[in-house]
Design an enzyme around this catalytic site. Structure first.
Site, mmCIF file in Angstrom:
data_model
loop_
_atom_site.group_PDB
_atom_site.id
_atom_site.type_symbol
_atom_site.label_atom_id
_atom_site.label_comp_id
_atom_site.label_asym_id
_atom_site.label_seq_id
_atom_site.Cartn_x
_atom_site.Cartn_y
_atom_site.Cartn_z
ATOM 1 N N GLY A 102 0.824 -1.216 0.000
ATOM 2 C CA GLY A 102 0.000 0.000 0.000
ATOM 3 C C GLY A 102 0.848 1.253 0.000
ATOM 4 O O GLY A 102 1.970 1.269 -0.531
ATOM 5 N N ASN A 103 0.303 2.274 0.640
ATOM 6 C CA ASN A 103 0.958 3.591 0.695
ATOM 7 C C ASN A 103 2.430 3.588 1.069
ATOM 8 O O ASN A 103 3.264 4.171 0.377
ATOM 9 C CB ASN A 103 0.245 4.415 1.766
ATOM 10 N N ILE A 127 -6.108 -3.944 2.483
ATOM 11 C CA ILE A 127 -7.557 -4.068 2.683
ATOM 12 C C ILE A 127 -8.238 -2.704 2.660
ATOM 13 O O ILE A 127 -9.451 -2.613 2.528
ATOM 14 C CB ILE A 127 -7.904 -4.799 4.008
ATOM 15 N N ASP A 128 -7.450 -1.621 2.806
ATOM 16 C CA ASP A 128 -8.046 -0.289 3.018
ATOM 17 C C ASP A 128 -8.716 0.320 1.780
ATOM 18 O O ASP A 128 -9.538 1.220 1.911
ATOM 19 C CB ASP A 128 -6.981 0.690 3.523
ATOM 20 N N GLU A 188 -27.647 1.766 11.074
ATOM 21 C CA GLU A 188 -28.466 2.964 11.207
ATOM 22 C C GLU A 188 -27.659 4.224 10.906
ATOM 23 O O GLU A 188 -28.188 5.230 10.458
ATOM 24 C CB GLU A 188 -29.034 3.064 12.640
HETATM 25 O O1 F6P Z 1 -3.363 -0.865 6.173
HETATM 26 C C1 F6P Z 1 -4.003 -2.011 6.622
HETATM 27 C C2 F6P Z 1 -4.333 -1.895 8.087
HETATM 28 O O2 F6P Z 1 -4.973 -3.093 8.481
HETATM 29 C C3 F6P Z 1 -5.177 -0.681 8.483
HETATM 30 O O3 F6P Z 1 -6.533 -0.846 8.206
HETATM 31 C C4 F6P Z 1 -4.860 -0.589 9.950
HETATM 32 O O4 F6P Z 1 -5.019 0.732 10.406
HETATM 33 C C5 F6P Z 1 -3.416 -1.008 10.018
HETATM 34 O O5 F6P Z 1 -3.155 -1.749 8.836
HETATM 35 C C6 F6P Z 1 -3.043 -1.846 11.206
HETATM 36 O O6 F6P Z 1 -1.675 -2.058 11.153
HETATM 37 P P1 F6P Z 1 -0.900 -3.133 12.010
HETATM 38 O O7 F6P Z 1 -1.222 -4.489 11.470
HETATM 39 O O8 F6P Z 1 0.524 -2.778 11.822
HETATM 40 O O9 F6P Z 1 -1.389 -2.991 13.417
#
Ligand code: F6P
Length: 323
Positions: A102-103, A127-128, A188
């Protein structure tokens, strides 16, 4: 190009294995040797590389996690770390890299490319679903389905006990996971970073619901919402409505695991092929993604800096459907 390597980096996501498999087999199909780098950029810095054959990825398409393992590498953010990483690529005569992540993965990739000129094509694996340059990221569909399955179960107990459930989903700074969970889970109200839903909004939704004889509620909270996390939001609502019988469920890392859905396997396989074909056709410093069903290669810089906008239609849908 005679030899390439592939790695997975950052948070794992379901479908990464399907993507690795596609990269390995596409490379072999084109007569290119392929190495797997273990534990993301950390493995590259340490020289933890293994030659991969077609059989190395047998029986992996349906598996969650990543067979190459993953890490968030601090060392790769230093120029010394990247120098060491480059030495290992040179030592193995690797001429191109596929980075699945990802990023953070692409931030490292673009720096690495800038400094050493090594062609890198990225696969959006998170997953984001927060990456500009692709409608969907690998693992997003599975994560949403996992969360939705949990919300369906929570709804059963919420209904039996006439309770309010605050369900926190992942997504870092985006509401991409929260939004379909809210619509598909019949919530909701949904709180996401992209919209301003306040505590008074939550309170009035609950009060309106009770006045219309609703007895149970699902409130989906994206972990990055500006009002706070689900526990904090629930506590603030409880201050205003002490008689509310509420529970908080944080779905957490369950959303990162499990067998990828058909959609994720298909996306991961297409993107894996596109990464290798991209490298062979001279692409570098870009991510392969699908926008409106068309393959596009987007510069890493854009995938990191440009914001992918959540469709406002979805925000309205939650409001309309919770009447
Ligand atoms: O970027 C994927 C992610 O699961 C995010 O949704 C979440 O904020 C983060 O990684 C959690 O990171 P880690 O697995 O390092 O706690």
């Amino acid at each position: 190009m005679k030899r390439i390597a592939v790695l997975t980096s950052g948070g794992d996501s379901p479908g990464m294995n399907a993507c690795i498999r596609a990269v390995v087999r596409t490379a072999i199909y084109y007569g290119v040797e392929v190495f797997g780098i273990r534990k993301g950029y950390n493995g590259l810095i340490k020289g933890d590389l293994i030659k991969m054959e077609s059989s190395s990825v047998s029986n992996t398409i349906q598996k969650g996690g990543t067979i190459l393992k993953s890490a968030r590498s601090q060392d790769f953010m230093t120029s010394e770390g990247r120098q060491q990483a480059f030495e290992h690529l040179k030592k193995h005569d690797i001429e191109g890299l596929v980075a699945i992540g990802g990023n953070g993965t692409f931030t490292g990739a673009t720096l690495f490319h800038e400094e050493f000129g090594i062609p890198i094509v990225g696969a959006p694996g998170t997953i984001d679903n927060d990456l500009y340059g692709t409608d969907y990221t690998i693992g997003y569909d599975t994560a949403v389905n996992t969360a939705l399955d949990a919300i369906d179960k929570i709804r059963d107990t919420a209904d039996s006990h006439e309770r309010v459930f605050f369900v926190e989903v992942m997504g870092r700074d985006s509401g991409y996971i929260a939004m379909p969970c809210a619509i598909g889970g019949g919530a909701e109200i949904v709180l996401i970073p992209e919209t301003k839903t306040t505590i008074p909004d939550v309170i009035s939704t609950l009060q309106n619901g009770w006045s219309r004889s609703k007895t149970s509620f699902i409130i989906v909270v994206a972990e990055g919402d500006e009002e706070g996390n689900a526990t904090e939001i629930a506590a603030r609502v409880k201050e205003a409505i002490p008689q509310m019988d509420a529970r908080v469920t944080i779905l957490g890392h369950v959303q990162r695991g499990g067998s990828p859905t058909a959609a994720d396997r298909l996306l991961a396989s297409q993107i894996g092929i596109a990464c290798v074909e991209g490298l062979l056709n001279g692409k570098k410093d870009v991510m392969a993604g699908f926008v409106n069903n068309r393959l596009v290669y987007t510069p890493f810089k854009d995938t990191i800096t440009k914001k992918k906008i959540i469709n406002q239609r979805f925000v309205r849908m939650v409001e309309i459907l919770s009447v």
